[in-house]
Design an enzyme around this catalytic site. Structure first.
Site, PDB file in Angstrom:
ATOM      1  N   GLY A   1      -0.762   2.273  10.421  1.00 62.78           N
ATOM      2  CA  GLY A   1      -1.467   2.121   9.162  1.00 62.78           C
ATOM      3  C   GLY A   1      -0.717   1.235   8.189  1.00 62.78           C
ATOM      4  O   GLY A   1       0.475   1.436   7.950  1.00 62.78           O
ATOM      5  N   ALA A   2      -1.425   0.251   7.611  1.00 64.01           N
ATOM      6  CA  ALA A   2      -0.813  -0.692   6.670  1.00 64.01           C
ATOM      7  C   ALA A   2      -1.347  -0.493   5.265  1.00 64.01           C
ATOM      8  O   ALA A   2      -1.594  -1.447   4.527  1.00 64.01           O
ATOM      9  CB  ALA A   2      -1.046  -2.126   7.135  1.00 64.01           C
ATOM     10  N   GLY A   3      -1.548   0.779   4.885  1.00 56.57           N
ATOM     11  CA  GLY A   3      -1.903   1.087   3.505  1.00 56.57           C
ATOM     12  C   GLY A   3      -0.648   1.076   2.640  1.00 56.57           C
ATOM     13  O   GLY A   3       0.378   0.503   2.999  1.00 56.57           O
ATOM     14  N   TYR A   4      -0.719   1.736   1.479  1.00 56.61           N
ATOM     15  CA  TYR A   4       0.430   1.748   0.579  1.00 56.61           C
ATOM     16  C   TYR A   4       1.681   2.262   1.283  1.00 56.61           C
ATOM     17  O   TYR A   4       2.751   1.661   1.199  1.00 56.61           O
ATOM     18  CB  TYR A   4       0.137   2.642  -0.634  1.00 56.61           C
ATOM     19  CG  TYR A   4      -0.863   2.083  -1.603  1.00 56.61           C
ATOM     20  CD1 TYR A   4      -0.647   0.867  -2.231  1.00 56.61           C
ATOM     21  CD2 TYR A   4      -2.035   2.767  -1.896  1.00 56.61           C
ATOM     22  CE1 TYR A   4      -1.563   0.347  -3.129  1.00 56.61           C
ATOM     23  CE2 TYR A   4      -2.958   2.260  -2.796  1.00 56.61           C
ATOM     24  CZ  TYR A   4      -2.722   1.047  -3.408  1.00 56.61           C
ATOM     25  OH  TYR A   4      -3.642   0.541  -4.292  1.00 56.61           O
TER      26      TYR A   4
ATOM     27  N   VAL B   1      -6.048   2.730  16.143  1.00 55.77           N
ATOM     28  CA  VAL B   1      -5.404   3.889  16.764  1.00 55.77           C
ATOM     29  C   VAL B   1      -6.459   4.929  17.101  1.00 55.77           C
ATOM     30  O   VAL B   1      -7.302   5.282  16.266  1.00 55.77           O
ATOM     31  CB  VAL B   1      -4.343   4.495  15.819  1.00 55.77           C
ATOM     32  CG1 VAL B   1      -3.744   5.758  16.426  1.00 55.77           C
ATOM     33  CG2 VAL B   1      -3.255   3.478  15.504  1.00 55.77           C
TER      34      VAL B   1
ATOM     35  N   GLU C   1     -13.274   5.608 -12.437  1.00 52.09           N
ATOM     36  CA  GLU C   1     -12.943   4.180 -12.413  1.00 52.09           C
ATOM     37  C   GLU C   1     -14.154   3.351 -11.962  1.00 52.09           C
ATOM     38  O   GLU C   1     -14.364   2.242 -12.459  1.00 52.09           O
ATOM     39  CB  GLU C   1     -11.730   3.944 -11.517  1.00 52.09           C
ATOM     40  CG  GLU C   1     -10.473   4.609 -12.063  1.00 52.09           C
ATOM     41  CD  GLU C   1      -9.206   3.874 -11.735  1.00 52.09           C
ATOM     42  OE1 GLU C   1      -9.084   3.389 -10.593  1.00 52.09           O
ATOM     43  OE2 GLU C   1      -8.320   3.797 -12.614  1.00 52.09           O
TER      44      GLU C   1
ATOM     45  N   ASP D   1      -1.776   9.641   2.876  1.00 49.02           N
ATOM     46  CA  ASP D   1      -2.969  10.500   2.844  1.00 49.02           C
ATOM     47  C   ASP D   1      -3.037  11.513   3.977  1.00 49.02           C
ATOM     48  O   ASP D   1      -3.821  12.463   3.902  1.00 49.02           O
ATOM     49  CB  ASP D   1      -4.228   9.637   2.874  1.00 49.02           C
ATOM     50  CG  ASP D   1      -4.342   8.740   1.657  1.00 49.02           C
ATOM     51  OD1 ASP D   1      -4.449   9.281   0.542  1.00 49.02           O
ATOM     52  OD2 ASP D   1      -4.318   7.505   1.816  1.00 49.02           O
TER      53      ASP D   1
ATOM     54  N   GLN E   1       1.396   6.164  -5.925  1.00 52.20           N
ATOM     55  CA  GLN E   1       2.819   6.213  -6.224  1.00 52.20           C
ATOM     56  C   GLN E   1       3.576   7.182  -5.324  1.00 52.20           C
ATOM     57  O   GLN E   1       4.715   6.899  -4.918  1.00 52.20           O
ATOM     58  CB  GLN E   1       3.073   6.547  -7.692  1.00 52.20           C
ATOM     59  CG  GLN E   1       2.674   7.935  -8.147  1.00 52.20           C
ATOM     60  CD  GLN E   1       3.253   8.267  -9.518  1.00 52.20           C
ATOM     61  OE1 GLN E   1       4.448   8.137  -9.757  1.00 52.20           O
ATOM     62  NE2 GLN E   1       2.389   8.699 -10.438  1.00 52.20           N
TER      63      GLN E   1
ATOM     64  N   LYS F   1      -2.826  -0.263 -16.519  1.00 53.08           N
ATOM     65  CA  LYS F   1      -3.444  -0.194 -15.191  1.00 53.08           C
ATOM     66  C   LYS F   1      -3.208  -1.492 -14.430  1.00 53.08           C
ATOM     67  O   LYS F   1      -2.841  -1.488 -13.246  1.00 53.08           O
ATOM     68  CB  LYS F   1      -4.944   0.086 -15.348  1.00 53.08           C
ATOM     69  CG  LYS F   1      -5.793  -0.128 -14.096  1.00 53.08           C
ATOM     70  CD  LYS F   1      -5.524   0.897 -13.031  1.00 53.08           C
ATOM     71  CE  LYS F   1      -6.493   0.695 -11.868  1.00 53.08           C
ATOM     72  NZ  LYS F   1      -6.189   1.584 -10.732  1.00 53.08           N
TER      73      LYS F   1
END
Length: 393
Positions: A8-11, A76, A164, A290, A308, A368
């Protein structure tokens, strides 16, 4: 050489890969993602509303990766911990010595009938763009249909991303109405939420600001209204049926289904990890972002999954892998809460930063954008910030 595999290439995954690459270890680092890009999850709401272009929240891969990282564009399907290997949809099997699982999130429908079939989630770039296209199609269709439901939008759930999205929508709607020549006063935006309380990360002062902002911009917030069923263009609660041709689903998220498919003990595809962010029975398998649940000190429930905390978990997991490979003791994960910022379009928002310092309105919206730029800087460096950043340098 030690094989370190990141899924996974998320945060979390991208941050882990970048930090590992700079440690100059005697190891191979492989990063796997189904996309050839990283997208900023916290910026998907304005993409869905149409106030930001999809390209503006994307970092192409592998060109924004350090040279030491081997990038594989693949999906995956299963993690086999017994044999220390990971299966991909194309038939590849990848071996590992250390595994970092950061597979990201999926929409959570809580088993509500019809939710996954009839409502549109905002969980990745593809789904955000689908919401934008659907919304524009309904406004375009109104010219011939004159159907009031074409101009009605129901946001199901009052989570962070819900607000948002509605904030960005408020920015977009006047231009959208003008472009498609529809009556602005007939546009109706509603948010339906099961719980009475919203935005628990903020105090009453900031929460009331959000409520008043929505009211001032003609957005109806219905709390204490559980959704019983979703049908085509209908949201059904205990005492009423609401109709709209745009139904957006933002009630919550769960981790990747690969977690349950691989036999992990989990809840909503989140695995409870140790204080060192690894599995209790396998110290070389780390779960971050997550798909990970880290219990808060003194509390019975884990930290909320945020951008964060994903960054911090990535750095902590890498530090413990480095400790193993250099003969040093591991350290427990300690979360440093830097604050929370909620954007309400381009010109407003609320924030709690630096302890209990509060921002409202335009200063919060600037904060933001600063946070979004910091994410780009951490993930890809100064050149990428200049190219993809939100604030002119």
């Amino acid at each position: 050489m030690t094989k370190i595999l990141i899924l996974g290439a998320g945060y979390a995954g991208l941050r882990a890969a970048k930090v590992l690459a700079h440690k100059k270890l005697d190891a191979t680092i492989t990063l796997v993602d189904r996309n050839r890009y990283h997208y900023e999850t916290t910026s998907l709401a304005p993409v869905a509303a149409g106030t930001q272009r999809g390209q503006s929240v994307v970092l192409p891969l592998p060109e924004n990766l350090p040279a030491q990282i081997n990038f594989i564009n693949g999906t995956v399907t299963k993690i086999d911990r017994d044999h220390k290997q990971v299966a991909l949809a194309d038939g590849q099997s990848l071996k590992y010595d250390y595994l970092i699982v950061s597979l990201g999130l999926e929409s959570e429908d809580y088993g509500i009938p019809g939710a996954s079939k009839y409502a549109l989630p905002i969980v990745d770039l593809k789904s955000a763009l689908a919401v934008k296209k659907h919304l524009e199609n309904q406004f375009e269709n109104y010219a011939t249909s004159q159907d009031p439901d074409d101009l009605r939008i129901i946001v199901c759930g009052a989570w962070f991303s819900s607000f948002e999205f509605m904030g960005a929508l408020v920015d977009r709607l006047p231009k959208l109405a003008e472009h498609y020549n529809v009556p602005f006063d007939k546009i109706d935006v509603q948010c339906i939420e099961a719980k009475d309380m919203i935005l628990p990360m903020f105090d009453d002062d900031l929460t009331n600001y959000v409520k008043q902002w929505l009211k001032d911009h003609k957005v109806t917030l219905r709390t204490g209204t559980p959704i019983k069923e979703v049908q085509a263009n209908k949201v059904i609660t205990a005492d009423q049926t609401y109709t709209a041709n745009t139904l957006v689903w933002t009630t919550g998220v769960r981790g990747s289904h690969v977690i349950s498919d691989s036999g992990f003990e989990q809840r909503r595809n989140r695995v409870m990890v140790t204080d060192q962010l690894c599995m209790e029975d396998d110290s070389k398998v780390f779960l971050i972002g997550d798909v990970s649940a880290v219990r808060q000190p003194g509390k019975p429930y884990p930290f909320a999954a945020t951008g964060q905390i994903a960054f911090q978990m990535a750095e902590a997991a890498v530090a413990n892998i480095v400790a193993d490979l250099t003969g040093q003791p591991r350290q427990d994960f300690v979360y440093n809460d830097l604050g929370t910022v909620l954007g309400l379009g381009h010109k407003s928002g609320v924030a709690k930063i630096f302890g209990n310092h509060k921002l409202r309105g335009y200063p919060a919206s600037v904060m933001k954008r600063v946070i979004d730029d910091r994410s780009v800087l951490l993930q890809a460096g100064v050149k990428a910030l200049v190219k993809y950043g939100r604030i002119p340098l």
